[in-house]
Design a protein around this motif. Sequence first.
Motif, mmCIF file in Angstrom:
data_model
loop_
_atom_site.group_PDB
_atom_site.id
_atom_site.type_symbol
_atom_site.label_atom_id
_atom_site.label_comp_id
_atom_site.label_asym_id
_atom_site.label_seq_id
_atom_site.Cartn_x
_atom_site.Cartn_y
_atom_site.Cartn_z
ATOM 1 N N GLU A 152 1.059 -0.633 0.331
ATOM 2 C CA GLU A 152 0.203 0.319 0.271
ATOM 3 C C GLU A 152 0.917 1.177 -0.074
ATOM 4 O OE1 GLU A 152 -2.933 2.873 0.490
ATOM 5 O OE2 GLU A 152 -2.998 1.029 -0.400
ATOM 6 N N ILE A 153 2.006 0.768 0.853
ATOM 7 C CA ILE A 153 2.556 2.546 0.765
ATOM 8 C C ILE A 153 3.115 2.262 -0.860
ATOM 9 C CG2 ILE A 153 5.200 2.623 1.445
ATOM 10 C CD1 ILE A 153 4.686 2.153 4.008
ATOM 11 N N ILE A 154 3.641 1.167 -1.179
ATOM 12 C CA ILE A 154 4.682 1.782 -2.939
ATOM 13 C C ILE A 154 3.081 2.252 -3.190
ATOM 14 C CG2 ILE A 154 4.984 0.367 -4.725
ATOM 15 C CD1 ILE A 154 6.885 -0.983 -2.473
ATOM 16 N N ASN A 155 1.846 1.343 -3.050
ATOM 17 C CA ASN A 155 1.056 2.162 -4.215
ATOM 18 C C ASN A 155 1.075 3.493 -3.918
ATOM 19 O OD1 ASN A 155 1.086 -0.567 -5.791
ATOM 20 N ND2 ASN A 155 -0.863 -0.704 -3.819
ATOM 21 N N ARG A 156 0.411 4.162 -2.788
ATOM 22 C CA ARG A 156 0.631 6.063 -2.767
ATOM 23 C C ARG A 156 1.562 6.907 -3.080
ATOM 24 N NH1 ARG A 156 0.387 5.891 2.900
ATOM 25 N NH2 ARG A 156 0.868 4.418 3.672
ATOM 26 N N ILE A 157 2.881 6.382 -3.140
ATOM 27 C CA ILE A 157 4.274 7.209 -3.668
ATOM 28 C C ILE A 157 3.782 7.143 -5.532
ATOM 29 C CG2 ILE A 157 6.781 6.164 -4.355
ATOM 30 C CD1 ILE A 157 6.768 5.219 -1.198
ATOM 31 N N THR A 158 3.217 5.459 -5.572
ATOM 32 C CA THR A 158 3.159 6.314 -7.152
ATOM 33 C C THR A 158 2.004 6.118 -7.913
ATOM 34 O OG1 THR A 158 2.744 3.675 -7.386
ATOM 35 C CG2 THR A 158 5.381 4.126 -7.907
ATOM 36 N N ASP A 159 1.010 6.424 -7.005
ATOM 37 C CA ASP A 159 -0.481 6.700 -7.179
ATOM 38 C C ASP A 159 -0.762 5.365 -7.933
ATOM 39 O OD1 ASP A 159 -2.423 8.308 -6.915
ATOM 40 O OD2 ASP A 159 -2.044 9.542 -8.969
ATOM 41 N N ASP A 160 -0.535 4.526 -8.052
ATOM 42 C CA ASP A 160 -1.329 3.642 -8.849
ATOM 43 C C ASP A 160 -1.745 1.950 -8.062
ATOM 44 O OD1 ASP A 160 -1.250 1.182 -10.420
ATOM 45 O OD2 ASP A 160 0.419 1.690 -11.885
ATOM 46 N N ARG A 161 -2.502 1.735 -8.260
ATOM 47 C CA ARG A 161 -3.345 0.705 -7.233
ATOM 48 C C ARG A 161 -2.566 -0.770 -8.141
ATOM 49 N NH1 ARG A 161 -9.499 1.588 -6.014
ATOM 50 N NH2 ARG A 161 -9.093 2.898 -4.977
ATOM 51 N N ASP A 162 -2.173 -0.755 -8.274
ATOM 52 C CA ASP A 162 -1.141 -2.323 -9.211
ATOM 53 C C ASP A 162 0.234 -1.321 -8.761
ATOM 54 O OD1 ASP A 162 -4.015 -3.104 -9.923
ATOM 55 O OD2 ASP A 162 -4.114 -1.698 -11.528
ATOM 56 N N PHE A 163 0.252 -0.575 -8.730
ATOM 57 C CA PHE A 163 1.831 -0.807 -8.915
ATOM 58 C C PHE A 163 2.894 -2.048 -7.935
ATOM 59 C CE2 PHE A 163 6.770 0.728 -8.561
ATOM 60 C CZ PHE A 163 7.097 1.017 -9.726
ATOM 61 N N ALA A 164 3.047 -2.206 -6.641
ATOM 62 C CA ALA A 164 3.017 -3.241 -6.046
ATOM 63 C C ALA A 164 3.188 -4.914 -5.927
ATOM 64 C CB ALA A 164 2.932 -3.580 -4.827
ATOM 65 N N THR A 165 1.963 -5.409 -7.019
ATOM 66 C CA THR A 165 1.698 -6.414 -7.234
ATOM 67 C C THR A 165 2.588 -6.659 -9.082
ATOM 68 O OG1 THR A 165 -0.868 -6.019 -6.815
ATOM 69 C CG2 THR A 165 -0.211 -7.391 -8.524
ATOM 70 N N ARG A 166 2.621 -5.709 -9.994
ATOM 71 C CA ARG A 166 3.143 -5.511 -11.392
ATOM 72 C C ARG A 166 4.563 -5.832 -10.491
ATOM 73 N NH1 ARG A 166 0.055 -1.553 -12.980
ATOM 74 N NH2 ARG A 166 1.724 0.353 -12.484
ATOM 75 N N LEU A 167 5.083 -5.256 -9.398
ATOM 76 C CA LEU A 167 5.960 -4.904 -9.532
ATOM 77 C C LEU A 167 7.005 -6.635 -8.885
ATOM 78 C CD1 LEU A 167 9.238 -3.664 -8.789
ATOM 79 C CD2 LEU A 167 7.182 -3.361 -6.598
ATOM 80 N N VAL A 168 5.707 -7.498 -8.476
ATOM 81 C CA VAL A 168 6.333 -8.840 -7.610
ATOM 82 C C VAL A 168 6.365 -9.847 -9.574
ATOM 83 C CG1 VAL A 168 6.114 -10.751 -6.534
ATOM 84 C CG2 VAL A 168 6.384 -8.649 -5.693
ATOM 85 N N THR A 169 4.483 -9.562 -9.754
ATOM 86 C CA THR A 169 4.481 -10.268 -11.515
ATOM 87 C C THR A 169 5.221 -10.558 -12.515
ATOM 88 O OG1 THR A 169 2.735 -8.674 -11.912
ATOM 89 C CG2 THR A 169 2.228 -10.294 -10.664
ATOM 90 N N ASP A 170 6.349 -8.533 -12.502
ATOM 91 C CA ASP A 170 6.739 -8.318 -13.388
ATOM 92 C C ASP A 170 8.183 -8.987 -13.012
ATOM 93 O OD1 ASP A 170 5.411 -7.170 -14.729
ATOM 94 O OD2 ASP A 170 5.775 -5.060 -14.598
ATOM 95 N N ALA A 171 8.840 -9.281 -12.181
ATOM 96 C CA ALA A 171 10.346 -10.304 -11.226
ATOM 97 C C ALA A 171 9.423 -11.459 -11.859
ATOM 98 C CB ALA A 171 10.851 -9.759 -10.167
ATOM 99 N N LEU A 172 8.773 -11.655 -11.490
ATOM 100 C CA LEU A 172 8.593 -13.620 -11.555
ATOM 101 C C LEU A 172 8.474 -13.865 -12.822
ATOM 102 C CD1 LEU A 172 5.765 -14.358 -9.122
ATOM 103 C CD2 LEU A 172 8.135 -15.000 -8.598
ATOM 104 N N SER A 173 7.927 -13.253 -13.845
ATOM 105 C CA SER A 173 8.298 -12.821 -15.599
ATOM 106 C C SER A 173 9.316 -13.056 -15.304
ATOM 107 C CB SER A 173 6.686 -11.827 -15.821
ATOM 108 O OG SER A 173 5.435 -12.369 -15.345
ATOM 109 N N SER A 174 10.090 -11.773 -15.437
ATOM 110 C CA SER A 174 11.851 -12.210 -15.712
ATOM 111 C C SER A 174 12.195 -13.407 -15.262
ATOM 112 C CB SER A 174 12.437 -10.766 -15.441
ATOM 113 O OG SER A 174 12.370 -10.739 -14.658
ATOM 114 N N ALA A 175 12.104 -13.673 -14.227
ATOM 115 C CA ALA A 175 12.593 -14.758 -13.762
ATOM 116 C C ALA A 175 12.731 -16.086 -14.350
ATOM 117 C CB ALA A 175 12.908 -14.849 -12.081
ATOM 118 N N ASP A 176 11.507 -16.209 -14.911
ATOM 119 C CA ASP A 176 10.478 -17.236 -15.678
ATOM 120 C C ASP A 176 11.227 -17.218 -17.103
ATOM 121 O OD1 ASP A 176 9.228 -18.395 -13.698
ATOM 122 O OD2 ASP A 176 6.983 -17.373 -14.914
ATOM 123 N N ARG A 177 11.802 -16.369 -17.863
ATOM 124 C CA ARG A 177 12.803 -16.164 -19.175
ATOM 125 C C ARG A 177 13.867 -16.644 -18.460
ATOM 126 N NH1 ARG A 177 11.257 -10.322 -19.816
ATOM 127 N NH2 ARG A 177 9.117 -10.644 -19.205
#
Length: 177
Positions: A152-177
Amino acid sequence: MSSPCDPQYAPAGDVSGAMMLVDSRLRAIYDGRTEVDPEQRKLDEQFTASLGPTGAQDLLDGVCTIIFMYMKWLRMACEDHDKDVIEYVVPNLVTSMGRMPRSVRPEAVPTMAGLVVAAGTGLSPSLWRQQYGEWTKEEMNALEATSFLLAEIINRITDDRDFATRLVTDALSSADR
């Protein structure tokens, strides 16, 4: 000199499962539900019960990995603004948890603050916590709340409700590649 709590020695755990739990809490709050839906809580409990002891430990490690990732992102964001991540995050986290006495037992708050400080200084939260014995049942809600509050802190900083989730899912996606 390398620390025994260096993240390179820590298991990543079930980051996908942990992210699913964090994201469901974020969505519930953003949808205006302040109380955890009993049906959702039951589904979460069934999910974690189905994991068994090894899977439950993997889920705990996954939550700790997410906390580490969030604190790493917050540390970099704070450094960009000449701020100290510990000074910025820990008081807010402790205050927020103090306002959640039904979900977070007061005796778990210092452990979660220590966990966040460990992650904020580049140590593995799971290995840091492991030094003090097994996780307790009382710490489970606090651990979940810690990961949620950091997101929630990250989402507030970025003013994006999905940013923190994307941060993790993008890292998982790049790890899979």
